[in-house]
Scaffold this motif. Structure first.
Motif, PDB file in Angstrom:
ATOM      1  N   GLY A   1      35.300  43.635  38.904  1.00 14.27           N
ATOM      2  CA  GLY A   1      35.414  43.547  37.448  1.00 14.27           C
ATOM      3  C   GLY A   1      36.182  44.708  36.859  1.00 14.27           C
ATOM      4  O   GLY A   1      36.983  44.544  35.929  1.00 14.27           O
ATOM      5  N   ARG A   2      35.971  45.897  37.412  1.00 16.10           N
ATOM      6  CA  ARG A   2      36.676  47.086  36.926  1.00 16.10           C
ATOM      7  C   ARG A   2      38.190  46.963  37.187  1.00 16.10           C
ATOM      8  O   ARG A   2      39.004  47.223  36.304  1.00 16.10           O
ATOM      9  CB  ARG A   2      36.117  48.330  37.625  1.00 16.10           C
ATOM     10  N   THR A   3      38.549  46.550  38.401  1.00 15.18           N
ATOM     11  CA  THR A   3      39.967  46.425  38.754  1.00 15.18           C
ATOM     12  C   THR A   3      40.656  45.358  37.911  1.00 15.18           C
ATOM     13  O   THR A   3      41.754  45.551  37.393  1.00 15.18           O
ATOM     14  CB  THR A   3      40.107  46.085  40.244  1.00 15.18           C
ATOM     15  N   ALA A   4      39.995  44.195  37.785  1.00 24.10           N
ATOM     16  CA  ALA A   4      40.581  43.100  37.011  1.00 24.10           C
ATOM     17  C   ALA A   4      40.826  43.517  35.572  1.00 24.10           C
ATOM     18  O   ALA A   4      41.896  43.242  34.995  1.00 24.10           O
ATOM     19  CB  ALA A   4      39.649  41.887  37.053  1.00 24.10           C
ATOM     20  N   THR A   5      39.866  44.192  34.971  1.00 22.45           N
ATOM     21  CA  THR A   5      39.989  44.568  33.560  1.00 22.45           C
ATOM     22  C   THR A   5      41.072  45.612  33.351  1.00 22.45           C
ATOM     23  O   THR A   5      41.820  45.548  32.357  1.00 22.45           O
ATOM     24  CB  THR A   5      38.634  45.089  33.046  1.00 22.45           C
TER      25      THR A   5
END
Length: 347
Positions: free
Chosen positions: A234-238
């Protein structure tokens, strides 16, 4: 000397076969007061059944297997706790395995559990195919699959227990659309499981129904992330989504599960974007952390305790010789609205 089954029967005023029925879970038609007397007699006499002898006699242990992707995700830790509680109420234990959704690992675990006398397993990895477990299923394995609907090639004996994942993501997407969002992101790991495919389909159907103004923005990690890395996914995608031109950024994100959603919120804060105000975020599962973080997380709740109880009931019925239901048992998801969603910024 240890008490015997005959002493328990005499103390309870029943036959030894009645005590045996209680010990082996064949007490469904027994009067509740009879079962209670037997259990009280066992307790008074300190009776402990010889598990090794019982396994030799019946060919099975009083235990069921539980295969989850990873208890690093609190959702599966909570499910395991509920399943164990339901099994203990029925005098069964649970042996837990973490598979990381690796079919070969699942196959090896199931083979080991079968060799140890376990004849019932709850599988929580939502694979599109159960071909890797075809042999033990054909040999009589009682298999209940969680968070998965029946697929065309499934053996008829397999029971699937799930919420309606399509409805779940439709509820979430409709909530965001109702708040005015039109560029909505969907952040997921590789869409190669039944539950993820259904959530993806529900999301797209809601946005397509909203007309041409709604723009789905799909971020799929491929196979780069395991379940234990959901927050980092989720961190990378955002970080990637927020690096886009402002006209191409989503104003809201629907994550595949709560841990991914928490990663989305973390990356947004790191970028100076306030979750719930500048970027709406919805998770899926309603883990305990969802109501403890800031902002508290809007999410789709799964009825974990009910799903676990029904799973144990179906496994034990199959082990007692009842014809498995097969097919799918669907439960209704619930949208839980908290602080992480709000209107489109500037409206």
């Amino acid at each position: 000397m240890a008490a015997t089954i005959y002493q328990v029967a005499q103390a309870a005023g029943v036959s030894p076969s009645t005590v045996s029925n209680v010990l082996n879970g064949r007490d469904g038609r027994m009067l509740p007061q009879t079962r209670k007397r037997v259990l009280q007699a066992m307790d008074r006499l300190g009776y402990r059944p010889n598990r090794a002898a019982r396994q030799l006699r019946t060919g099975r242990t009083r235990a069921i297997g539980l295969v989850v992707p990873s208890v690093a995700n609190p959702f599966w830790g909570s499910f395991a706790r509920h399943l164990e509680a339901a099994a203990l109420e029925r005098d069964h234990h649970v042996l837990l395995c973490n598979s990381e959704r690796d079919p070969r690992r699942e196959q090896d675990y199931v083979a080991e559990l079968w060799a140890d006398g376990l004849r019932g397993i709850v599988l929580c990895t939502s694979p599109t195919s159960l071909a890797h477990l075809a042999d033990p299923i054909a040999d009589g394995l009682a298999l209940v699959a969680i968070d998965r609907t029946a697929q065309p090639d499934d053996p008829s004996s397999v029971t699937n227990i799930s919420i309606d994942n399509v409805v779940g993501t439709r509820l979430a997407a409709d909530h965001l659309l109702g708040l005015g969002h039109r560029r909505i992101g969907f952040v997921s790991g590789a869409v190669r499981t039944v539950n993820r495919a259904e959530r993806h389909r529900g999301f797209l159907s809601a946005l397509h129904a909203a007309g041409d103004e709604a723009e789905p923005i799909i971020w799929d990690s491929g196979d780069d992330y395991a379940d234990l890395d959901a927050a980092e996914l989720g961190r990378t995608a955002t970080a990637e989504l927020l690096a886009r031109d402002p006209s191409e950024r989503p104003t809201a994100v629907l994550a595949m599960n709560d841990m991914t959603a928490l990663g989305v919120c973390a990356a947004a804060r790191e970028a100076g974007v306030v979750p719930g105000r500048d970027l709406s975020v919805i998770g899926f599962d309603d883990i305990v952390l969802a109501g403890l973080t800031w902002p508290t997380l809007t999410t789709v709740r799964q009825p974990l305790e009910r799903m676990a109880t029904v799973a144990v009931e179906h496994v034990l019925r199959a082990l007692d010789g009842e014809e498995p239901n097969g097919g799918s048992l669907l439960m209704r998801p619930e949208l839980v609205v908290r602080e992480s969603t709000g209107p489109v910024p500037g409206t």
